[in-house]
Design an enzyme around this catalytic site. Structure first.
Site, PDB file in Angstrom:
ATOM      1  N   LYS A 109     -38.592   4.545   9.260  1.00 45.02           N
ATOM      2  CA  LYS A 109     -37.167   4.802   9.497  1.00 45.02           C
ATOM      3  C   LYS A 109     -36.880   6.206   9.017  1.00 45.02           C
ATOM      4  O   LYS A 109     -37.575   6.713   8.133  1.00 45.02           O
ATOM      5  CB  LYS A 109     -36.330   3.807   8.691  1.00 45.02           C
ATOM      6  CG  LYS A 109     -34.902   3.705   9.121  1.00 45.02           C
ATOM      7  CD  LYS A 109     -34.804   2.903  10.385  1.00 45.02           C
ATOM      8  CE  LYS A 109     -33.453   2.310  10.597  1.00 45.02           C
ATOM      9  NZ  LYS A 109     -33.551   1.108  11.423  1.00 45.02           N
TER      10      LYS A 109
HETATM   11  N1  GLU Z   1     -33.027   1.255  15.213  1.00 46.15           N
HETATM   12  C1  GLU Z   1     -33.428   0.023  15.806  1.00 46.15           C
HETATM   13  C2  GLU Z   1     -33.829  -0.989  14.747  1.00 46.15           C
HETATM   14  O1  GLU Z   1     -33.414  -0.888  13.615  1.00 46.15           O
HETATM   15  C3  GLU Z   1     -34.505   0.232  16.868  1.00 46.15           C
HETATM   16  C4  GLU Z   1     -35.787   0.818  16.361  1.00 46.15           C
HETATM   17  C5  GLU Z   1     -36.773   1.176  17.458  1.00 46.15           C
HETATM   18  O2  GLU Z   1     -36.498   0.875  18.598  1.00 46.15           O
HETATM   19  O3  GLU Z   1     -37.788   1.763  17.117  1.00 46.15           O
HETATM   20  O4  GLU Z   1     -34.482  -1.949  15.018  1.00 46.15           O
END
Ligand code: GLU
Length: 419
Positions: A109
């Site tokens: 993240k």
């Molecule tokens: N931000 C989204 C999540 O927390 C999607 C992450 C992604 O598609 O890599 O799952």
């Protein structure tokens, strides 16, 4: 564990659930030890020359938590409260999410400490391109694939793709997911998280022999997740009595016409003022007497302080971490089912995976194919967590984390990273 990691409530909540799930699933202490800390934490300064001629330096992060199952994967968040500990907690959740959903991906993240609403479009583009340049050596289609999250969207991904591709000298569509379809995005990615939330609601209701057509639903957040969840639930005949955005919430016990509401909020910039609905606060929405509550905005909104006011029968976490670990336990003991984030909002990363596969293959699917495959992953994942929960008499949050840990433990052992 490095002290800076545990400064946020979100990180502490994730660790607490991981410890409880580890005990229930009898995960080896070595595997748990490895998963407690991220593999790599990158912190960068992002200088941006602002429209007024001054330089402002923003702080950006990318935490790559684990890549035992495949390349790092996870969103980039633009929000004023972003910090390393929170990003680390969210990265850990991504590792658990991809594992639970049976994807060949790890967890990461990132984010920038910024309120994007205070920047012009030009400033946002410069910020994003500088951030992409700093992350350049660490991301890539086979290394780490960012995606949208709170405060970012398909345009953000387009700028990252362009910067990364320019710097590498070749088109690299697989470096990000959640990008516009015109430049390698997948049909159905925009609505994927919201759709996943609704598939989860259907399955949660099925455990009580109920159907979405016969229940009342409140949805906090009318953005990338909440809007699509509301739209799909409405299309399936669900009665959505309340929704909210940053300005506040609206309520109509007879049900809101979501089609008209989408049009209205598009024109007015908010759901507030929608004809026939009463204005209530975001807190009042959380405490409505409804069958299903889906918090699809930010984390920590249901916590030890307000948990006893919650009257919904099922809570489906559209956001990451909207119910704290303590509040979750209290809700469970009050007989309220909480379907956790790593399951309920997994639709986004599932379709991100489909998008990445399509990019690597240079071959694109019909939207109906995307939707069908998404539904199948969500239903199967729910069933797995539900079976674990029944077998071990444990709540859904602990069970989801346990199912994720069991797959990770096997992979860690096979690769000789734990025993
Ligand atoms: N931000 C989204 C999540 O927390 C999607 C992450 C992604 O598609 O890599 O799952």
């Amino acid at each position: 564990m490095a002290a800076f990691l545990s400064t946020s409530d979100l990180f502490k909540n994730v660790m607490k659930t991981m410890k409880e799930a580890g005990e229930i699933a009898n995960i080896s202490p070595n595997a748990l030890e490895r998963l407690k800390t991220p593999r790599r934490s990158i912190m960068v300064s992002i200088p941006v020359s602002m429209d007024d001629g001054n330089i402002k330096v923003f702080t950006g992060y990318r935490v790559q938590h684990n890549q035992t199952l495949g390349p790092f994967k996870g969103g980039l968040r633009y929000h004023e409260t972003v910090n390393l500990s929170e990003v680390a907690g969210l990265a850990t959740l991504m590792t658990m999410k991809t594992s639970l959903l049976q994807l060949p991906l790890g967890g990461a993240k990132g984010g920038v400490e910024v309120d994007p609403s205070k920047l012009s479009n030009h400033e946002l583009e410069k910020l994003t391109r500088s951030f992409a340049t700093e992350l350049g050596p660490f991301i890539g289609p086979d290394k780490d694939i960012p995606a949208p999250d709170v405060g970012t969207d398909s345009q953000t991904m387009a700028w990252i793709l362009d910067t990364y591709s320019s710097e590498s000298g070749y088109a690299q569509t697989g470096v990000v997911t959640g990008k516009p379809v015109e430049i390698g995005g997948s049909l159905g990615r925009d609505s994927a998280t919201g759709l996943g939330v609704v598939y989860t609601i259907e399955k949660a209701l099925e455990t009580r022999n109920e159907n979405i057509k016969d229940v009342t639903i409140a949805i906090q957040g009318f953005g990338k997740v909440g809007l699509h969840a509301a739209n799909e639930a409405f299309a399936l005949g669900g009665k959505i009595v309340s929704v909210s955005d940053v300005e506040g919430a609206i309520y109509n016990p007879e049900g809101l016409n979501i089609r008209e509401l989408i049009q209205f909020s598009h024109e007015k910039g908010s759901v507030i003022g929608f004809p026939g609905a009463k204005a209530i606060t975001n807190d009042e929405l959380l405490f409505l007497d409804v069958d299903v509550l889906a918090p699809c905005a930010l984390d920590g909104v249901i916590n030890s302080i307000n948990v006893n006011n919650v009257r919904a029968k099922i809570i489906v976490e559209g956001a990451n971490g909207p119910v704290t670990a303590n509040a979750s336990h209290i809700l469970n003991s009050n007989g309220i089912m909480v379907v956790p984030d790593i399951l309920a909002n997994g639709g986004g990363v599932v379709v991100s995976y489909f998008e990445w596969v399509q990019d690597l293959d240079w071959h694109f699917w019909e939207e109906a194919t995307v939707r069908g495959k998404l539904k199948s992953v969500m239903y199967k994942s729910f069933d797995k967590v539900w079976s674990f929960s029944k077998e071990h008499h444990k709540d859904m949050r602990t069970s989801a984390m346990a199912v994720a840990l069991l797959r990770l433990e096997k992979a860690l052992k096979l690769r000789g990273q734990a025993w």
